[in-house]
Scaffold this motif. Sequence first.
Motif, PDB file in Angstrom:
ATOM      1  N   VAL A 190       0.851  -1.196   0.000  1.00  0.00           N
ATOM      2  CA  VAL A 190       0.000   0.000   0.000  1.00  0.00           C
ATOM      3  C   VAL A 190       0.885   1.244   0.000  1.00  0.00           C
ATOM      4  O   VAL A 190       1.967   1.252   0.593  1.00  0.00           O
ATOM      5  N   THR A 191       0.402   2.270  -0.673  1.00  0.00           N
ATOM      6  CA  THR A 191       1.183   3.491  -0.833  1.00  0.00           C
ATOM      7  C   THR A 191       0.310   4.712  -0.571  1.00  0.00           C
ATOM      8  O   THR A 191      -0.851   4.762  -0.989  1.00  0.00           O
ATOM      9  N   ALA A 192       0.886   5.662   0.139  1.00  0.00           N
ATOM     10  CA  ALA A 192       0.260   6.971   0.324  1.00  0.00           C
ATOM     11  C   ALA A 192       1.191   8.013  -0.294  1.00  0.00           C
ATOM     12  O   ALA A 192       2.415   7.919  -0.159  1.00  0.00           O
ATOM     13  N   GLU A 193       0.614   8.984  -0.962  1.00  0.00           N
ATOM     14  CA  GLU A 193       1.411  10.026  -1.593  1.00  0.00           C
ATOM     15  C   GLU A 193       0.923  11.401  -1.144  1.00  0.00           C
ATOM     16  O   GLU A 193      -0.282  11.643  -1.073  1.00  0.00           O
ATOM     17  N   PHE A 194       1.883  12.260  -0.856  1.00  0.00           N
ATOM     18  CA  PHE A 194       1.566  13.640  -0.472  1.00  0.00           C
ATOM     19  C   PHE A 194       1.762  14.523  -1.691  1.00  0.00           C
ATOM     20  O   PHE A 194       2.860  14.594  -2.240  1.00  0.00           O
ATOM     21  N   ASP A 195       0.702  15.147  -2.118  1.00  0.00           N
ATOM     22  CA  ASP A 195       0.752  15.989  -3.315  1.00  0.00           C
ATOM     23  C   ASP A 195       0.157  17.349  -2.971  1.00  0.00           C
ATOM     24  O   ASP A 195      -1.048  17.572  -3.080  1.00  0.00           O
ATOM     25  N   GLY A 196       1.005  18.237  -2.531  1.00  0.00           N
ATOM     26  CA  GLY A 196       0.507  19.553  -2.143  1.00  0.00           C
ATOM     27  C   GLY A 196       1.636  20.487  -1.767  1.00  0.00           C
ATOM     28  O   GLY A 196       2.813  20.107  -1.727  1.00  0.00           O
ATOM     29  N   ILE A 197       1.286  21.717  -1.474  1.00  0.00           N
ATOM     30  CA  ILE A 197       2.248  22.749  -1.096  1.00  0.00           C
ATOM     31  C   ILE A 197       1.750  23.433   0.162  1.00  0.00           C
ATOM     32  O   ILE A 197       0.566  23.774   0.274  1.00  0.00           O
ATOM     33  N   LEU A 198       2.645  23.615   1.116  1.00  0.00           N
ATOM     34  CA  LEU A 198       2.280  24.289   2.357  1.00  0.00           C
ATOM     35  C   LEU A 198       1.988  25.763   2.086  1.00  0.00           C
ATOM     36  O   LEU A 198       2.701  26.415   1.302  1.00  0.00           O
ATOM     37  N   PRO A 199       0.962  26.303   2.710  1.00  0.00           N
ATOM     38  CA  PRO A 199       0.732  27.751   2.596  1.00  0.00           C
ATOM     39  C   PRO A 199       1.852  28.523   3.286  1.00  0.00           C
ATOM     40  O   PRO A 199       2.625  27.971   4.078  1.00  0.00           O
ATOM     41  N   LYS A 200       1.922  29.789   2.979  1.00  0.00           N
ATOM     42  CA  LYS A 200       3.032  30.608   3.456  1.00  0.00           C
ATOM     43  C   LYS A 200       3.131  30.620   4.977  1.00  0.00           C
ATOM     44  O   LYS A 200       4.219  30.477   5.544  1.00  0.00           O
ATOM     45  N   THR A 201       1.999  30.746   5.659  1.00  0.00           N
ATOM     46  CA  THR A 201       2.037  30.812   7.124  1.00  0.00           C
ATOM     47  C   THR A 201       2.509  29.489   7.727  1.00  0.00           C
ATOM     48  O   THR A 201       3.274  29.478   8.697  1.00  0.00           O
ATOM     49  N   ALA A 202       2.057  28.367   7.144  1.00  0.00           N
ATOM     50  CA  ALA A 202       2.478  27.061   7.660  1.00  0.00           C
ATOM     51  C   ALA A 202       3.960  26.847   7.399  1.00  0.00           C
ATOM     52  O   ALA A 202       4.670  26.275   8.243  1.00  0.00           O
ATOM     53  N   ARG A 203       4.455  27.285   6.244  1.00  0.00           N
ATOM     54  CA  ARG A 203       5.888  27.138   5.959  1.00  0.00           C
ATOM     55  C   ARG A 203       6.723  27.968   6.927  1.00  0.00           C
ATOM     56  O   ARG A 203       7.786  27.540   7.390  1.00  0.00           O
ATOM     57  N   GLU A 204       6.252  29.165   7.222  1.00  0.00           N
ATOM     58  CA  GLU A 204       6.986  30.001   8.183  1.00  0.00           C
ATOM     59  C   GLU A 204       7.018  29.346   9.562  1.00  0.00           C
ATOM     60  O   GLU A 204       8.028  29.393  10.266  1.00  0.00           O
ATOM     61  N   THR A 205       5.888  28.730   9.955  1.00  0.00           N
ATOM     62  CA  THR A 205       5.853  28.018  11.232  1.00  0.00           C
ATOM     63  C   THR A 205       6.845  26.863  11.236  1.00  0.00           C
ATOM     64  O   THR A 205       7.577  26.638  12.207  1.00  0.00           O
ATOM     65  N   ALA A 206       6.884  26.096  10.124  1.00  0.00           N
ATOM     66  CA  ALA A 206       7.789  24.959  10.040  1.00  0.00           C
ATOM     67  C   ALA A 206       9.245  25.405  10.043  1.00  0.00           C
ATOM     68  O   ALA A 206      10.093  24.782  10.698  1.00  0.00           O
ATOM     69  N   LEU A 207       9.551  26.476   9.326  1.00  0.00           N
ATOM     70  CA  LEU A 207      10.931  26.966   9.295  1.00  0.00           C
ATOM     71  C   LEU A 207      11.376  27.464  10.665  1.00  0.00           C
ATOM     72  O   LEU A 207      12.523  27.258  11.086  1.00  0.00           O
ATOM     73  N   ASP A 262      -4.897  24.122   5.412  1.00  0.00           N
ATOM     74  CA  ASP A 262      -5.310  23.624   4.105  1.00  0.00           C
ATOM     75  C   ASP A 262      -4.180  23.868   3.118  1.00  0.00           C
ATOM     76  O   ASP A 262      -3.545  24.939   3.117  1.00  0.00           O
ATOM     77  N   LEU A 263      -3.915  22.881   2.278  1.00  0.00           N
ATOM     78  CA  LEU A 263      -2.854  23.021   1.295  1.00  0.00           C
ATOM     79  C   LEU A 263      -3.250  24.022   0.218  1.00  0.00           C
ATOM     80  O   LEU A 263      -4.433  24.245  -0.057  1.00  0.00           O
ATOM     81  N   THR A 264      -2.243  24.624  -0.404  1.00  0.00           N
ATOM     82  CA  THR A 264      -2.485  25.545  -1.508  1.00  0.00           C
ATOM     83  C   THR A 264      -2.157  24.850  -2.820  1.00  0.00           C
ATOM     84  O   THR A 264      -1.434  23.857  -2.861  1.00  0.00           O
ATOM     85  N   LYS A 265      -2.690  25.353  -3.890  1.00  0.00           N
ATOM     86  CA  LYS A 265      -2.362  24.855  -5.220  1.00  0.00           C
ATOM     87  C   LYS A 265      -1.135  25.580  -5.753  1.00  0.00           C
ATOM     88  O   LYS A 265      -0.742  26.637  -5.254  1.00  0.00           O
ATOM     89  N   ALA A 266      -0.528  24.986  -6.776  1.00  0.00           N
ATOM     90  CA  ALA A 266       0.707  25.548  -7.316  1.00  0.00           C
ATOM     91  C   ALA A 266       0.500  26.982  -7.811  1.00  0.00           C
ATOM     92  O   ALA A 266       1.339  27.864  -7.585  1.00  0.00           O
ATOM     93  N   GLU A 267      -0.624  27.217  -8.466  1.00  0.00           N
ATOM     94  CA  GLU A 267      -0.888  28.558  -8.989  1.00  0.00           C
ATOM     95  C   GLU A 267      -0.986  29.596  -7.876  1.00  0.00           C
ATOM     96  O   GLU A 267      -0.464  30.705  -7.982  1.00  0.00           O
ATOM     97  N   GLN A 268      -1.641  29.187  -6.764  1.00  0.00           N
ATOM     98  CA  GLN A 268      -1.776  30.111  -5.648  1.00  0.00           C
ATOM     99  C   GLN A 268      -0.426  30.351  -4.982  1.00  0.00           C
ATOM    100  O   GLN A 268      -0.112  31.470  -4.557  1.00  0.00           O
ATOM    101  N   TYR A 269       0.386  29.301  -4.884  1.00  0.00           N
ATOM    102  CA  TYR A 269       1.728  29.457  -4.302  1.00  0.00           C
ATOM    103  C   TYR A 269       2.565  30.433  -5.119  1.00  0.00           C
ATOM    104  O   TYR A 269       3.224  31.319  -4.566  1.00  0.00           O
ATOM    105  N   LEU A 270       2.547  30.290  -6.425  1.00  0.00           N
ATOM    106  CA  LEU A 270       3.328  31.188  -7.278  1.00  0.00           C
ATOM    107  C   LEU A 270       2.833  32.626  -7.146  1.00  0.00           C
ATOM    108  O   LEU A 270       3.632  33.568  -7.116  1.00  0.00           O
ATOM    109  N   ALA A 271       1.524  32.769  -7.047  1.00  0.00           N
ATOM    110  CA  ALA A 271       0.975  34.119  -6.908  1.00  0.00           C
ATOM    111  C   ALA A 271       1.369  34.749  -5.574  1.00  0.00           C
ATOM    112  O   ALA A 271       1.692  35.935  -5.512  1.00  0.00           O
TER     113      ALA A 271
END
Length: 277
Positions: A190-207, A262-271
């Motif tokens: 069985v396989t699980a895959e993570f396909d998403g991008i962290l929003p800016k606030t979550a990335r700042e928290t993680a960093l 909630d994860l963001t989409k690639a287009e929203q991340y680039l924007a």
Amino acid sequence: MSQNLNLLRQNYCRPGTLNNSPNLFALERESEQGKAVLAKAPKTVLRLQKFNPHGLLQTYRDEGTGAELPIFAVFDLEGSHRLTSEITMASVSTSAQPESLATYLPFQKTQHFVSNINAPRMRAERLAMRTAAIIGIICALAVVFSHTATMTAAAVPFLLLGVWSFGAFFAYMMSEFLLDRICPWKKLVVTAEFDGILPKTARETALAAKDRFDNLYLIVDQQKRWKSALLRDPLPHALDPLLIGELKRGRRSRFFLLDQFDLTKAEQYLADEFATW
């Protein structure tokens, strides 16, 4: 929002505190100067939600196959986007690092399903063993009766045992060869895959937490989303993962809930990250 993740937060997270002491390396903490800094530095207390990893032991039963699978999947923020588990009747192996948070996932409970799908092979194994034993006896009796006049009484038991062992072993090996081709042992991957991008606030928290915690993980709701050749097609992902920090002290680990988002989409991340004004 995932109901499973909300219940995980509600039932397995409790208020906790973490001393925000100077962030020294282990080498520095053990030195005299490091001990002096730790003793004199002002300490602040971070109020966080302490996470109980036993909440990851929850399972659900797949409607199509009856397999019991973990409700959640765990990804290392510095690791692979894919988590794979190979389950056989005798063992469970995962692509996660040993002693990581993902080792709490209860893949062992899936072994009962693997035993069920291997039931025809196990029945064939028992039949092969009985058949091999009978063939060994027939071979032994045939040899003894054909050499009765030339054998002493003392040699008969040894000849019986030797011929029976050889005949039974040869017959069993031949049956195993045929069974491996006709009815091979089955395993569940069985396989699980993570396909998403962290929003800016979550990335700042993680960093910000990266230097304070030993490991950072994402917990996602994986119910009805495991991928496997033996399972039906997974449901579309709608992830709102939990960000978990692990703090190690010797062989013990403590886990803290840092964020849910909630994860963001690639287009929203680039924007958000590269838009020019």
